[in-house]
Enzyme design. Structure first.
Site, PDB file in Angstrom:
ATOM      1  CB  THR A 199      -0.839  -0.038   1.126  1.00  0.00           C
ATOM      2  OG1 THR A 199      -1.582  -1.249   1.338  1.00  0.00           O
ATOM      3  CG2 THR A 199      -2.001   1.151   1.247  1.00  0.00           C
TER       4      THR A 199
ATOM      5  CE1 TYR B 281       1.161  -9.712   2.582  1.00  0.00           C
ATOM      6  CE2 TYR B 281       2.879  -7.769   1.863  1.00  0.00           C
ATOM      7  CZ  TYR B 281       1.591  -8.509   1.871  1.00  0.00           C
ATOM      8  OH  TYR B 281       0.404  -7.880   1.235  1.00  0.00           O
TER       9      TYR B 281
ATOM     10  CE  LYS C 175      -0.138  -7.603   4.849  1.00  0.00           C
ATOM     11  NZ  LYS C 175      -0.075  -6.608   4.160  1.00  0.00           N
TER      12      LYS C 175
END
Length: 303
Positions: free
Chosen positions: A50, A138, A166
């Site tokens: 993001t 991740y 994550k």
């Protein structure tokens, strides 16, 4: 040095740019950090997907990390996204983040080479041996081209620094399986399904929606994960749900930045190849923000 464990809602921050996209808007980034902390977010992650980490230079990267860490001033943990294709580069930028004062790093696997399990273990182990701060692995197969299954994560979790993951697939039962296979070695942060993952053992949520709705996002996750209050958490989740399509999928950057513009807290445009949210979509997004009560809260909180 002992650290408090990471837990709760962590915002994967957008990177504000100037109106022409030519430079990072550090004043806006500092205001964003202040907004997040005042509204109850438990941690911050600059330079994730993001944050358009692939669209900033090495110099911009260091400056972004410096602004976030200085603005946070130790009030919440800062984990820096340090993913790259070359293990040597991941080591270098992870060491740089640690030197700047990061509390941890978040590392997506090399996203072109499609590494095997042995290569993944070597990659993360090499980075772990080079730094002294925790690594959040991740798992996002949609962007990395590799899916770290619970069984694979169980092997990676044996690397001492790799103590968080994550988990960003849409298979929420993976949270249960990671908890079962990794035990105390690796704690799970949801990457997408924050509400659902909280009930299966996730102790944190790396959220995009908390950029624009930090208090609502944090309270919803806390009510599920830590209070086990189904009625409260479900009500908050239903309030948050209309926002999620606007800050997910292909609109996760453009929709989030458009929301900030509507809220009076401009974060500039995305950098190409990402384009701003089409003007035709703005009225519908404004209606969603109005329904959640966000049209003016960000600007007020950042004053």
């Amino acid at each position: 040095m002992s650290r408090e464990p990471f837990r709760g809602t962590y915002t994967v921050l957008v990177t504000p740019f100037t109106a022409d996209g030519a430079a990072v808007d550090h004043a806006a980034l500092a205001r964003l950090v202040e907004y997040q902390i005042r509204e109850g977010v438990r941690g911050l992650i600059p330079l994730g997907s993001t944050g358009e980490f692939l669209s900033v230079s090495r110099e911009e990267r260091a400056a972004i990390v410096d602004t976030v860490i200085r603005s946070a001033a130790g009030r919440v943990p800062v984990l820096v996204g340090t993913g790259a294709e070359d293990t040597r580069e991941v080591v270098a930028i992870s060491k740089e983040a640690e030197a700047q004062g990061a509390d941890g790093v978040m590392i997506i696997p090399p996203f072109y080479s499609v590494p095997t399990l042995a290569e993944l273990v070597h990659h993360y182990d090499t980075v772990a041996k080079a730094i002294g701060i925790p690594i959040m692995v991740y798992n996002n197969p949609a962007t990395s081209n590799v899916d770290m299954t619970p069984a694979m994560l169980a092997e990676i979790s044996r690397i001492p620094n790799c103590c968080y993951v994550k988990e960003s697939t849409l298979e929420v039962t993976r949270v249960r399986d990671i908890v079962d296979l990794c035990g105390d070695r690796m704690a799970v942060f949801a990457g997408v399904l924050g509400y659902e993952s909280a009930w299966l053992g996730a102790i944190g949520w790396v959220a995009v929606c908390s950029n624009v709705a930090p208090r609502l996002s944090s309270e919803m996750f806390d009510a599920a994960a830590f209070e086990a209050n189904r009625d409260k958490s479900r009500a908050l989740y239903r309030k948050l749900t209309p926002l999620l399509p606007w800050v997910g999928g292909p609109r996760y950057v453009s929709g989030t930045k458009a929301a900030f513009r509507l809220m009076g807290m401009d974060m500039g445009p995305p950098r190409p190849p990402r384009l701003p949210l089409p003007a035709a979509d703005m009225p519908a997004l404004a209606q969603v923000l109005q329904g959640i009560g966000l049209m003016s809260i960000a600007a007020q909180a950042a004053e």
